[in-house]
Design a protein around this motif. Structure first.
Motif, PDB file in Angstrom:
ATOM      1  N   CYS A 159       0.866  -1.086   0.031  1.00  0.00           N
ATOM      2  CA  CYS A 159       0.015  -0.042   0.144  1.00  0.00           C
ATOM      3  C   CYS A 159       1.001   1.263  -0.092  1.00  0.00           C
ATOM      4  N   LEU A 160       0.306   2.486  -0.385  1.00  0.00           N
ATOM      5  CA  LEU A 160       1.036   3.473  -0.711  1.00  0.00           C
ATOM      6  C   LEU A 160       1.444   4.127   0.927  1.00  0.00           C
ATOM      7  N   ASP A 161       0.802   3.637   2.022  1.00  0.00           N
ATOM      8  CA  ASP A 161       1.119   4.219   3.301  1.00  0.00           C
ATOM      9  C   ASP A 161       2.397   3.417   3.660  1.00  0.00           C
ATOM     10  N   ALA A 162       2.820   2.599   3.043  1.00  0.00           N
ATOM     11  CA  ALA A 162       4.377   1.960   3.495  1.00  0.00           C
ATOM     12  C   ALA A 162       5.482   2.779   3.094  1.00  0.00           C
ATOM     13  N   HIS A 183       5.721   5.910   3.488  1.00  0.00           N
ATOM     14  CA  HIS A 183       6.181   6.855   4.803  1.00  0.00           C
ATOM     15  C   HIS A 183       7.351   6.148   5.314  1.00  0.00           C
ATOM     16  N   HIS A 184       7.422   4.762   5.648  1.00  0.00           N
ATOM     17  CA  HIS A 184       8.276   4.069   6.396  1.00  0.00           C
ATOM     18  C   HIS A 184       9.658   3.701   5.545  1.00  0.00           C
ATOM     19  N   GLU A 222      10.211   6.726  -5.482  1.00  0.00           N
ATOM     20  CA  GLU A 222       8.833   7.007  -4.978  1.00  0.00           C
ATOM     21  C   GLU A 222       7.849   7.201  -6.019  1.00  0.00           C
ATOM     22  N   ARG A 241       4.600   5.221  -7.066  1.00  0.00           N
ATOM     23  CA  ARG A 241       3.238   5.802  -6.822  1.00  0.00           C
ATOM     24  C   ARG A 241       2.747   5.785  -8.210  1.00  0.00           C
ATOM     25  N   ARG A 284       0.210  -2.779  -9.077  1.00  0.00           N
ATOM     26  CA  ARG A 284       0.315  -2.856  -7.480  1.00  0.00           C
ATOM     27  C   ARG A 284       1.268  -4.015  -6.985  1.00  0.00           C
TER      28      ARG A 284
END
Length: 466
Positions: free
Chosen positions: A342-345, A347-348, A356, A360, A377
């Protein structure tokens, strides 16, 4: 354990592991895996029975092990994940590549006389990027990045020129000069199409060879066979390019001589025409319902004749080059060796900005109905590329499976000799085995011990002593 309280926690964990009663057996198994960085723990048994007499020739059970399990190699080809298993895969790749160029492993040495070229196929440009040049100038420094006397200016006001010298640790290398002007969707689409594009290239190349010598494709198959061995490599800008061995044999493969018209010049000429002809139409990202884009290889095609005498690149260097890149993934771009779910990953992960944006773009394309059959994906951690690290024609040379079976048989024979078991002597056998997964990886404190064992094994390998 007196005095250990003042030591770092990792050192204390390592000392605690070494003090356990099963350490000697654990260390022995670690050595047998080649100091694998992520071994699998298996439980179960294996019984080998003579199919004719019913005699039990061999029996093994993890219940008899002090640890109650058996360590097995992870088998990962990537050096960034497991240096040990990747080295084994690298060695196998070298043998596969070398056998197809110089003979060995069941391939006759006369294959070295067959015309063969080493070709590099690149991707087209998707926008100007910062470059890290390996060559050095007169001052001994890397060449300047992108010097343009009359450089254009993009719509966002960025001049498409850079006079800086990017070193090995410069994170800007491979990144777009203007991220807003770079075609990230196009780069991801090329990666996704690269495997199919290579397949079409091999078809077109055979057609070009047949047409050049005045034969039909069916007639060509009766007198010659074109074989390949290809490896994929990520460029710093995040797109795939291919290094490939292309060879012409007789109709039955490397065991037969090629026709007299098969030459290096003919191969190079036909390859360039095939590269220009190979294309795949895909929906245009900006307007997927009404427009299409033709995905092609870049116009830069580098070819070198493979010859151990008389000039060209040697078969040994080609085999080393291919083996080198088969153990690499997208590490040069900062990609992780695991899926990005997921895209939230992001951030880490803290990926480079250019990488990046490509990740995306994978998620954006995945959400577009026009690309419903392509799981962007799922392959975001590969920037859209979903092909194999290396592929070869069936007739090119020995297979990986044959090499593994040969190694397995050799290790089994050594084990039986050490344990005093009778040789199988070609007897027909039955194998009753049942295994179950019991975990993977190393416990805290074990990593440094395994690293030390691996370092000692690599030293032995380099100096060639037992």
């Amino acid at each position: 354990m007196s005095g250990l309280e003042d030591l770092p926690e990792d050192i204390r964990a390592m000392a605690a592991r070494m003090a356990m009663p099963d350490f000697a057996e654990w260390q022995k198994q670690v050595r047998s895996t080649g100091a694998c960085a992520n071994p699998t723990r298996m439980r179960g048994h294996r019984t080998v029975i003579d199919a004719v007499t019913g005699e039990v020739l061999d029996h093994y059970s993890t219940d008899d092990e002090p640890m109650g399990y058996r360590l097995v190699r992870c088998g990962n080809r990537r050096a960034a994940v497991c240096p040990s298993c990747s080295q084994l895969h690298r060695d196998d790749t070298y043998q596969v590549a070398s056998a197809g160029l110089a003979g060995g492993k069941g391939i006759p040495e006369t294959v070295a006389e067959h015309p063969a070229i080493f070709a590099t196929l690149t991707a087209p440009s998707f926008g100007a990027v910062h470059a890290r040049h390996k060559n050095e100038g007169r001052d001994g420094k890397p060449l300047r990045c992108r010097v343009r006397r009359n450089a254009e200016t993009c719509p966002h006001g960025v001049v498409m020129s850079c006079r800086e010298r990017h070193g090995e640790s410069d994170p800007r290398a491979g990144g777009a000069l203007c991220p807003e002007y770079y075609d990230y969707a196009g780069a991801v689409l090329f990666n996704a199409c690269a495997g199919e594009l290579w397949k079409r290239l091999t078809i077109y190349l055979r057609r070009e060879v047949a047409a050049t010598v005045g034969l039909s494709r069916s007639a060509l198959n009766k007198v010659a066979k074109v074989s390949f061995f290809k490896v994929a490599e990520y460029q710093a800008r995040g797109v795939i390019h291919f290094h490939s061995v292309i060879r012409v044999d007789g109709p039955d493969g490397p065991e037969t001589s090629p026709p007299v018209w098969a030459t290096i010049d003919l191969l190079e000429e036909c390859l360039r025409r095939a590269v220009a002809a190979a294309s795949i139409d895909v929906p245009e990202p900006a307007n997927p319902n009404e427009a299409v884009r033709a995905m092609r290889f870049g116009t830069q095609v580098d070819t070198q004749a493979i010859a151990d005498v008389g000039g060209g690149i040697t078969s040994r260097n080609v085999a080393r080059y291919i083996a080198k890149y088969v153990t690499k993934g997208g590490e040069i771009t900062g990609l992780p060796p695991r899926r990005i779910k997921c895209l939230d990953a992001l951030h880490h992960l803290r990926l480079p900005a250019h990488t990046e944006r490509m990740v995306r773009a994978c998620f954006v394309l995945d959400a577009m109905p026009a690309y419903g059959e392509v799981p962007f994906r799922r392959w975001a951690h590969m920037l859209g590329y979903r092909g194999h690290a290396a592929t070869k024609s069936r007739s090119y040379s020995v297979t990986y499976g044959e090499l593994r079976n040969e190694r397995k048989a050799h290790q089994e024979a050594e084990r039986r000799q050490v344990e005093g078991l009778p040789a199988r002597d070609g007897r027909e056998i039955l194998v009753d085995a049942k295994w179950r997964f019991s975990g993977s990886g190393l416990a805290r404190g074990e990593e440094k011990i395994v690293d030390g064992i691996r370092a000692s094994q690599q030293l032995v390998r380099r100096i060639g002593v037992d």
